[in-house]
Design an enzyme around this catalytic site. Structure first.
Site, PDB file in Angstrom:
ATOM      1  N   GLU A 261     -53.063  21.787  16.558  1.00 18.49           N
ATOM      2  CA  GLU A 261     -51.636  22.125  16.563  1.00 18.49           C
ATOM      3  C   GLU A 261     -51.489  23.250  17.572  1.00 18.49           C
ATOM      4  O   GLU A 261     -51.886  24.386  17.296  1.00 18.49           O
ATOM      5  CB  GLU A 261     -51.199  22.624  15.175  1.00 18.49           C
ATOM      6  CG  GLU A 261     -51.398  21.635  14.056  1.00 18.49           C
ATOM      7  CD  GLU A 261     -50.446  20.460  14.137  1.00 18.49           C
ATOM      8  OE1 GLU A 261     -49.403  20.569  14.800  1.00 18.49           O
ATOM      9  OE2 GLU A 261     -50.775  19.418  13.556  1.00 18.49           O
ATOM     10  N   CYS A 300     -44.072  28.153  15.429  1.00 22.52           N
ATOM     11  CA  CYS A 300     -44.455  27.060  16.313  1.00 22.52           C
ATOM     12  C   CYS A 300     -43.308  26.072  16.477  1.00 22.52           C
ATOM     13  O   CYS A 300     -43.253  25.334  17.449  1.00 22.52           O
ATOM     14  CB  CYS A 300     -45.685  26.358  15.761  1.00 22.52           C
ATOM     15  SG  CYS A 300     -45.483  25.863  14.044  1.00 22.52           S
TER      16      CYS A 300
END
Ligand code: NAP
Length: 686
Positions: A261, A300
């Site tokens: 990620e 994020c």
């Protein structure tokens, strides 16, 4: 001062040497000290494999789920969570920011616990999909089974969500039966340590199922060197570190699974019809401001690129500037503060460098705020910064991730251009679209989906219920293609199965029944000890079966069923029309009539252990049932799932309705609740 410790092989390890101070992001005060771990990391992997793995694999999915639920509950007690909130302020997070991390993290455990109990059997092996018949006579079949990999998962986490980031990885691995080794980001390691300490001290999780390694990246070499084909690495962080991990021999030579990620330039897109004055325009502005300022933009999923139709650019810039002017930036401990600080001065410097790069290709709309209530030299405070791209196609706009309260307005002409600009981000975690015009939104959603793991469509009708652009949810996939790393986390059972090996097992139905614990069609283990509906959950065995007597289906039955239900579809009413159908040879019985007659054949009428029928799975009408057919039912106990402490369990019955030629007219699983024997599993005593 507290020296951050590691928890490995069943004990807490205080590093032997002094380290560097980890400072409160807002006040600059030292919070803890971080030193190299100073021990051999090989033993951590061995402990996970030798102690944690076997302990977890002994438990059923439901037992693991119960533990997760209890850990979630423990973390949500005031005593536990307030400890974490106190430390979380030191990271610059407001109470609202910390809620996402702490209560959001506990929520992931609870969500996985309840999903696992609903969607997985109370067993250690899961069956994936239907049985594949490999022979005409049912003597050779195959099933896909899922079993826990016999390795460990090494989590390497980012600094921004020290609790949630750890728990969202831990939950699916734990349900799968795989132990976790957590390496938190250094700058917020004291918060991850506090959460692990609460978990360890609760004694709820089996020893070895979670270990914490507060080590420097240099020391990780010793840990990664031990990983092999049964292990995995789950990484969240920068693209540069991801690239180093992708090239590690564990991944390139020994097939350790790597999930990444990484950074993500998520976009929000205002659709052309969502003009100023519409509800969707206001929703768009509110969400952009929320995503810029929540956690000071260190998410994020935050909106980095704010796409607006050219004709609405002025109005959008004005509305966003007005809303950002209202945001109070200040001490994260003050409840009136809307946005706290960044995690530290180094992070602020990094964001400032990214803003400087962006300012080469964009002009500021908002880049200052009132910071008079704080010391912005010592504290990592920063004004929300909204820029406007001078050239919407500038590469810098689409590749520079300023991991702070920063977003860039990007004007676009038509829908195709919007899709193209969103894709210029190279793959992101999430895009959100704002508009009430279905055609516009459908073009945008299908256009950008290939570049995203999640797409949120916002309009007035769902706004009040919406969980928002920035919230990854346990049942939904979190991860994105390309620049976002190409990984996937959570996504309900998808996240669990990612930790398990899927194996096609071929053999006779008897052997497949023995392996899976579920009745596989064609198995000879079917036993006939009277009507199985008379057996308690405890006496009932997989394979217990009954073949009922038969009954005829007549024209009168069909006509009466049509009359009483109102289902007068021509194929049940009109012989000639039915004969013209390419499917039927003439008048046919209703499928639901066949099911009802089947129930009439197999149900045991008296009060007994079967408490309720709660549904049907996998129903197929395999052959039409014609007037004059004689049908009977073969009902076999297929799967038993004990529900802890409820006094009953779920039983699925393989059900086949068979005609006088031995052909299957209908096949399905009947789902029932069946009482335990008196006094067992919380059932009332005699
Ligand atoms: P980073 O420098 O890559 O650090 C992430 C983690 O990797 C930290 O635990 C770090 O440890 C460790 N690490 C650093 N170098 C390593 C190496 N050579 N080998 C093994 N581990 C190493 O990332 P960051 O700058 O702190 O984090 C911000 C980035 O994370 C942003 O780009 C953001 O987009 C991304 N992010 C993505 C998601 C997502 O879900 N996609 C979520 C959050 C953040 P130390 O802290 O000890 O250096």
């Amino acid at each position: 001062m507290h020296r951050v410790e590691s928890y490995v092989a069943g004990a807490w390890h205080r590093p032997p040497s002094d380290g560097r101070a980890l400072r409160d992001a807002a006040t600059g005060d030292a919070v803890a000290e971080l030193s190299p771990a100073g021990f051999e990391l090989k033993g951590v992997v061995e402990h996970g494999r030798a102690v944690g793995g076997p302990a977890l694999r002994e438990l059923t999915f439901h037992q693991r789920a119960t533990i997760l639920r209890n850990v979630g509950k423990m973390l949500l007690t005031d005593e536990a969570k307030e400890q974490l909130y106190d430390l979380s302020y030191c990271t610059g997070a407001t109470r609202a920011d910390s809620w996402i991390d702490i209560e959001g993290g506990a929520g992931v455990l609870m969500s996985y616990a309840s999903k696992a109990r609903r969607e997985l059997p109370n067993a250690t092996v899961a069956v994936d999909g239907a049985t594949e018949a490999l022979s005409r006579d049912d003597s050779f079949s195959a099933v896909h089974i899922l079993t826990a990999r016999k390795g460990v998962e090494v989590q390497i986490n980012a600094f921004n969500f020290p609790v949630w980031g750890m728990l969202e990885k831990l939950a699916p691995a734990f349900i799968a039966g795989v132990p976790s080794i957590v390496k938190p980001a250094s700058v917020t390691a004291y918060l991850a340590e506090a959460a692990v300490r609460l978990i360890v001290e609760s004694g709820l999780m089996p020893e070895g199922s979670v270990q914490l390694v507060c080590a420097s990246p240099d020391e990780l070499g010793g840990l990664l060197a031990c990983l092999g084909g049964q292990d995995s690495i789950a990484f969240t962080g920068s693209a540069a570190t991801a690239a180093a991990l992708r090239n590690h021999p564990a991944v390139t030579e020994r097939a350790t699974r790597l999930n990444v990620e990484a950074d993500s330039l998520n976009a929000a897109v205002l659709a052309p019809a969502a003009a100023p004055g519409t509800a969707e325009f206001d929703l768009f502005c509110a969400e952009v401001v929320k995503e810029m300022t929540s956690k000071a933009g260190q998410k994020c999923t935050a909106i980095r690129r704010t796409l607006v139709p050219e004709q609405h650019l002025g109005a959008a810039a004005e509305a966003l500037a007005a809303a950002l002017a209202e945001v109070v930036v200040g001490d994260p401990r003050d409840r009136a503060t809307g946005m706290g600080s960044l995690v530290g001065l180094a992070q602020r410097d990094e964001v400032a460098a990214s803003v400087a790069a962006l300012r080469e290709v964009a002009v500021p709309v908002v880049d200052s705020c009132d910071l008079s209530s704080v010391d912005s030299v010592i504290g990592a405070f920063m004004a929300p910064t909204l820029l406007q791209a001078t050239d919407p196609r500038s590469e810098t706009v689409h590749t520079t991730e300023a991991f702070g309260p920063v977003s860039t307005l990007v004007p676009y002409g038509g829908l195709d251009e919007a899709v193209e600009l969103v894709a210029a981000g190279g793959g992101s975690l999430v895009a959100s679209l704002y508009g009430a015009d279905r055609d516009e939104v459908a073009v945008l959603a299908t256009g950008v989906a290939s570049h995203h793991g999640r797409v949120l469509i916002m309009d007035e009708t769902m706004a009040a219920a919406s969980t928002g652009h920035g919230s990854p949810l346990p049942p939904l996939v979190h991860g994105g293609p390309g620049r976002a790393g190409g990984g996937q986390e959570m996504g309900g059972m998808r996240g669990v199965f990612a930790h398990m090996q899927r194996t096609a097992v071929q053999g006779s139905p008897d052997m497949l029944t023995a392996v899976t614990g579920e009745y596989i069609g064609g198995s000879s283990i079917a036993s006939h000890k009277g009507h199985p509906f008379k057996l308690t959950f405890d006496d009932l065995e997989v394979g217990d079966s009954i073949t009922t007597g038969s009954r005829a289906v007549t024209r009168a039955d069909i006509a009466a069923f049509a009359e009483s239900t109102g289902d007068k579809f021509y194929a049940h009413m009109d012989e000639e029309a039915a004969a013209r159908s390419p499917i039927f040879n003439g008048l046919v019985a209703h499928g639901y009539l066949v099911l009802s007659f089947a129930a009439g054949l197999f149900v045991w009428p008296d009060e007994g252990p079967v408490l309720a029928n709660y549904g049907i799975d996998r129903l197929r009408f395999a052959k039409p049932t014609y007037p004059g057919d004689e049908i009977h039912v073969v009902l076999t106990c297929k799967r038993k799932t004990q529900l802890d402490g409820r006094g009953y369990g779920e039983v699925a019955w393989d059900t086949r309705v068979v005609n006088q030629h031995g052909e299957v007219n209908a096949a399905y699983d009947v789902l029932t609740m069946v009482a335990n024997a008196p006094g067992v599993n919380g059932a009332p005593g005699r």
